[in-house]
Design a protein around this motif. Structure first.
Motif: not given
Lengths: 394, 381
Positions: B234, B307, B310, B314, B357, B359, B362, B366
């Motif tokens: 990622t 995290n 990602v 988004t 990821l 949306e 994600q 998160t």
């Protein structure tokens, strides 16, 4: 919605649905609604909804018109667009003297009038009329049109006139290669020194005196043209298609990274609920407002500027809500919705094309507010459409 | 053979030159869904496919940040070329990260330098669960799978694939292995006919009973849960991939300003341009944030790092879409026409939503981390 609508005509439109859907891909590929569909719509009376009864038309109410366009658009966006465009030109005939209108309808009520209004073409005054020249984009249905209605301006003269030009004086320029709404045949149209008699022209002014065939309440409806009540339902039809496709997909799809079907996933459930909620509420507001304006008009009352602005708001809100609804479901549909084999992919392209039409673009929210706040609207035609006071139908 | 080493300004200049060469072909490839094959040939002549390989191994030695900028600039001219290339680059970047940790990947990296091997990712389509089956046979596995979103496969050499093996002790286990795209049993199908990024050649690849020896399996992991390896993937991949979308948005912004002279009398125009520019800068800031976090492979490969990446992915995807939407609003009706070029950018930029990821996932990732939960909710599986 307290309005007597023509349910038979709406049912007739609906019955054409499967045939329209069957021809949708052909229209998309050929960039024009197939002849078999146009013929069927004519035979069902859909092309003469706004033609006066005295000229063989149906002269239906605006709510019925909008419902018919919505219904057809559910099956094919381009056919829905073509239908609204084909009916909108008749409105402008209301502003012509009888001689001009009768010439246009000489061959019957199913007249196809294409529109192309920007930039204004040049109109050189000559004896008996004008010599018109110019080229305009976005002239929907131009290949099937019997007439073109365009806006013209004479050198040194303030203000514009509308002008009706027959097919034989038009040249179609093949430019309609676009992201969406491909089947609408919205090519450029060129005119070179075509003679247009004065009787086929009209001044672009807020108030007008209707020709003798156009004294019914439909033509007193507070709208310059189609933008107010039959354009936004095309977006509604597209959004309905997208939502229907999403429901179908949700029943059968298991998204990647998941062992549960799409319909069981909260995110899909939320998206569908929001899409339907947004669309249904915008639809209700739209039809309620269109019906209110119709009730006023049929009772012989003129609409205030604020009431006209509210009609505009209802139309733009319906279109923009349709965009929102499609975006909700297409995002959650995931990659199933990006392949060209999916109706979702086409709905996405189409809604993101039609949303930019000047009558219903996001800017019109601002236009509404300008009127309400007492400012001059940036889109002045939003408040056009009144009969000269003495001529208001009782 | 070694790849020419370049300074940052050299990389950027080369990106601009290549972009100028790719741009005139972009619309035609988009129109018929054809892969940007000749662009790949040109990239090979410039040894771009080994650009990220460290100089010590004969590669171009480009930093991760340099390559993000490179892809952003190519994305301004041809989103499809940039995106397909980013799929090679992110696999290569992950391999470089492994080399820096002392993993035995040197031979692959050297081969990439020598042969300009094009790596193909199975895209985000496999991700945690993978797809396809691995049947244990003597000496290895028989693989049966259909991989989707295989960007660049028309010119690909090595597909970094995976499949699921039902291990009698460990349960469903994902095996990762490379396969050569030209091998028997591997078929590229013609499926990439899509809304946008039409020229990436992201067809389905069918693997029919292909044998993979045991020693070719590079990684084994449990099927489903978030694996620490994804913290690496990622963090190195998404800045490279999403840089492409910033490029697409920048192109739309520039196009809108180029054509706006026709609308300067409209009082709304300045407002719309302000909105468009804010959206673009949001996307650019998100990308810069991702590049800073990945810090040229110097990052802690933990969930918190992934995290942070990602979240910005988004934000970037949405801001890039907003930029192009506003650009269309600035220009108005002519934006629909294909010959203007903006509608292709509108279609292409939508792709940013579909890399992992997604949306909503994600948001869930998160939120779960913030609550002290495992980032992936196994109850929704």
């Amino acid at each position: 919605m307290n309005c007597q609508i023509d349910t038979e005509l709406i049912a007739a439109a609906s019955s054409l649905g499967p045939m329209i859907a069957e021809n949708s891909a052909v229209g998309e590929q050929s960039r024009r609604v197939p002849a078999v569909v146009m013929k069927a719509m004519k035979e069902a009376g859909l092309i003469r909804m706004v033609t006066p009864k005295s000229l063989g038309g149906l002269e239906v109410d605006p709510v019925t018109c909008a419902r018919v366009v919505e219904e057809v658009s559910r099956f094919d966006s381009a056919t829905g667009w073509t239908l609204q465009a084909a009916n909108s030109g008749d409105f402008y005939c209301a502003r012509l003297p009888d001689e001009g209108a009768q010439e246009i309808y000489a061959n019957g009520p199913d007249v196809m009038i294409a529109l192309a209004v920007h930039p204004p073409m040049e109109a050189i005054p000559v004896a008996g009329g004008y010599r018109v020249s110019g080229q305009n984009p976005l002239s929907s249905n131009i290949s099937d049109a019997d007439w073109l209605m365009t806006l013209v301006q004479s050198p040194g003269v303030e203000g514009l006139r509308g002008a009706f030009i027959p097919k034989q004086d038009l040249t179609v320029v093949d430019t309609w290669y676009t992201m969406g709404m491909r089947g609408t045949d919205s090519n450029d149209v060129a005119v070179k020194e075509a003679f247009v008699p004065t009787a086929r022209t009209w001044p672009l002014e807020p108030v007008f005196e209707p020709g003798s065939h156009f004294r019914g309440p439909l033509y007193a409806y507070p709208s310059l043209g189609e933008g107010i009540f039959i354009l936004a339902p095309v977006g509604l039809g597209i959004a309905t298609q997208a939502i229907d496709e999403f429901k179908r997909l949700a029943q059968g799809k298991t998204p990647f990274m998941s062992a549960t079907s799409l319909r069981e996933r909260p995110v899909a459930q939320l998206a569908l609920g929001k899409a339907e909620g947004v669309l249904c509420s915008a639809r209700s507001f739209f039809y309620e407002t269109v019906a209110e304006a119709w009730a006023r008009t049929a009772a012989g009352q003129a609409s205030t500027k604020e009431e006209k602005a509210k009609l505009m708001l209802a139309a733009v809100h319906l279109m923009q809500s349709s965009v929102e609804a499609v975006d909700y479901v297409s995002t959650v549909a995931g990659t199933s919705g990006i392949y060209t084999r999916s109706p979702m992919e086409r709905a996405f392209r189409d809604i993101h094309t039609v949303r930019h039409h000047g009558w219903v673009s996001e800017s019109r929210y601002g236009t509404y507010s300008q009127v309400i706040l007492g400012l001059e609207p940036d889109f002045p035609v939003a408040t056009f459409g009144e009969f000269a006071e003495a001529d208001y139908p009782l | 053979m070694t790849t020419a080493t370049r300074s940052q300004s050299d990389w950027l200049a080369l990106a601009h030159d290549l972009g100028n060469e790719f741009a005139p072909r972009a619309a035609a490839h988009d129109a018929d869904d054809s892969f940007v094959a000749e662009n790949y040939d040109i990239l090979k002549t410039h040894h771009i496919f080994s650009a990220l390989v460290p100089q010590a191994l004969g590669g171009g030695g480009a930093s991760h940040a340099h390559m993000c900028e490179f892809l952003r600039i190519i994305g301004q001219s041809c989103g499809s070329t940039a995106l397909a290339l980013s799929m090679h680059m992110h696999v290569l970047a992950a391999t470089v990260w492994q080399w820096r940790q002392g993993h035995p990947v040197e031979s692959l990296l050297k081969r990439i330098v020598q042969e300009q091997v094009v790596l193909i990712s199975r895209g985000g389509s496999d991700w945690l669960d993978s797809s396809g089956t691995a049947e244990k046979v003597e000496g290895g596995y028989r693989i049966t799978a259909r991989k989707v979103f295989v960007s660049g496969c028309p010119k690909g050499d090595l597909l970094m694939a995976s499949a699921v093996y039902n291990d009698s002790e460990d349960g469903p286990t994902v095996l990762h292995f490379p396969i050569a795209l030209g091998d028997e049993g591997v078929t590229i199908t013609d499926t990439w006919h899509t809304l946008g990024m039409r020229s990436t050649g992201s067809h389905d690849v069918v693997i029919a009973g292909m044998f993979v020896p045991e020693n070719a399996v590079e990684l084994r992991r449990s099927h489903g849960p978030w694996h620490p390896f994804f913290n690496v993937v990622t963090t190195v991949a998404l800045p490279l991939i999403m840089a492409v979308y910033v490029g697409v948005a920048e192109s739309a912004h520039a196009l809108a300003l180029e054509r706006v002279h026709r609308k300067q009398g409209d009082p709304q125009t300045a407002y719309l341009i302000g909105e468009m520019t804010n959206a673009l800068v949001t996307a650019q800031m998100a990308l810069q944030g991702m590049i800073t976090i990945s810090n040229n492979y110097e990052f802690e490969p933990v969930d918190a790092t992934a995290n942070a990446i990602v979240i910005r992915k988004t934000i970037l995807a949405r801001a890039a879409i907003a930029t192009v939407e506003k650009a269309m609003e600035v220009i108005g009706g002519s934006s629909f026409y294909r010959n203007v070029g903006l509608e292709r950018l509108f279609r292409d930029v939508q792709g940013g939503l579909y890399h992992p990821l997604h949306e909503k996932r994600q948001h869930l990732f998160t939120g779960r981390l913030a609550l002290g939960l495992d980032p992936v909710d196994s109850s929704l599986r």
